[in-house]
Write a protein that holds these residues in place. Structure first.
Motif, short mmCIF file in Angstrom:
data_model
loop_
_atom_site.label_atom_id
_atom_site.label_comp_id
_atom_site.label_asym_id
_atom_site.label_seq_id
_atom_site.Cartn_x
_atom_site.Cartn_y
_atom_site.Cartn_z
N GLY A 174 43.11 57.86 88.03
CA GLY A 174 44.16 58.80 87.68
C GLY A 174 44.54 59.70 88.83
N PRO A 175 45.50 60.59 88.58
CA PRO A 175 45.99 61.48 89.62
C PRO A 175 44.87 62.34 90.19
N MET A 176 44.95 62.59 91.50
CA MET A 176 43.94 63.43 92.16
C MET A 176 44.48 63.95 93.47
N GLY A 177 43.82 64.96 93.97
CA GLY A 177 44.18 65.54 95.26
C GLY A 177 43.68 64.70 96.41
N VAL A 178 44.19 65.01 97.59
CA VAL A 178 43.82 64.27 98.80
C VAL A 178 42.32 64.35 99.05
N VAL A 222 48.92 66.92 94.00
CA VAL A 222 48.20 65.82 93.36
C VAL A 222 48.95 64.53 93.65
N LEU A 223 48.20 63.50 93.98
CA LEU A 223 48.79 62.18 94.21
C LEU A 223 48.67 61.37 92.93
N GLN A 224 49.74 60.66 92.61
CA GLN A 224 49.77 59.89 91.36
C GLN A 224 50.48 58.58 91.61
N LEU A 225 49.96 57.53 91.02
CA LEU A 225 50.59 56.22 91.10
C LEU A 225 51.91 56.28 90.33
N SER A 226 52.99 55.85 90.94
CA SER A 226 54.29 55.85 90.27
C SER A 226 54.40 54.58 89.42
N PRO A 227 55.35 54.52 88.49
CA PRO A 227 55.55 53.28 87.74
C PRO A 227 55.84 52.10 88.68
N ARG A 228 56.61 52.35 89.72
CA ARG A 228 56.89 51.29 90.70
C ARG A 228 55.60 50.87 91.41
N GLY A 229 54.74 51.85 91.72
CA GLY A 229 53.47 51.55 92.37
C GLY A 229 52.57 50.73 91.47
#
Length: 170
Positions: free
Chosen positions: A60-64, A104-111
């Motif tokens: 899931g989303p998380m910081g660097v 926060v970094l998160q996987l996009s739907p495209r990703g």
């Protein structure tokens, strides 16, 4: 406490030589093919991008900093590796829900779609490479390779904690 020299002499040096040679051959072949899959998706995603996207998908989303710590690499390396993923729309940068100053970094739907394409292609490659193996042989190989990678990771973490330098890989 036995030294690593003591441990090596207790084991079969010929077997250890064969093991290190096979690991070196594997590393070279894996880098040459990038184990990228089959068809048009072969070699279409580099190792760093795959590992980052995969971790964001699974955890899931998380910081660097959290992403770097989980991968055993420096934050600056993650920042450098994530930049093209953000530019290409595979990863989104968002504000932390509790601290708007943090990113926060998160996987996009495209990703996620792209990651699934690559995973499918890599599954096909693994099936082809292990064609003729029994399910038990595949499971055993996976278990041993996971154990080997965990031991390398633990050794690298201990070396890093002892001030032995930073890691640039994933």
């Amino acid at each position: 406490m036995p030294t690593s020299q003591d441990m090596t002499t207790e084991l079969d040096p010929g077997l250890l030589d064969a093991l290190q040679h096979q690991v070196a051959v594997f590393a070279r072949r894996a880098e040459q093919t990038r184990l990228g899959g089959t068809g048009q998706l072969r070699n279409s995603m580099d190792r760093a991008a795959y590992l980052l996207l995969n971790r964001l998908d699974r955890e899931g989303p998380m910081g660097v900093k959290a992403l770097a710590a989980g991968m055993g690499i420096d934050s600056s390396t993650v920042t450098r590796q994530v930049a093209p993923l953000v530019d290409s729309g595979l990863v989104k940068r968002t504000s932390h829900p509790e601290d708007g100053r943090a990113v926060v970094l998160q996987l996009s739907p495209r990703g996620l779609d792209r990651l699934e394409e690559v995973r499918s292609s890599r599954r096909t490659l693994m099936a082809e490479v292990t064609d003729g193996w029994t399910p038990e042989e595949r499971a055993s190989f996976c278990t041993l390779l996971t154990r080997f990678n965990a031991a390398l990771s633990a050794r690298q973490s201990a070396h890093h904690a002892a001030g032995g330098g930073s890691s640039q890989g994933g």
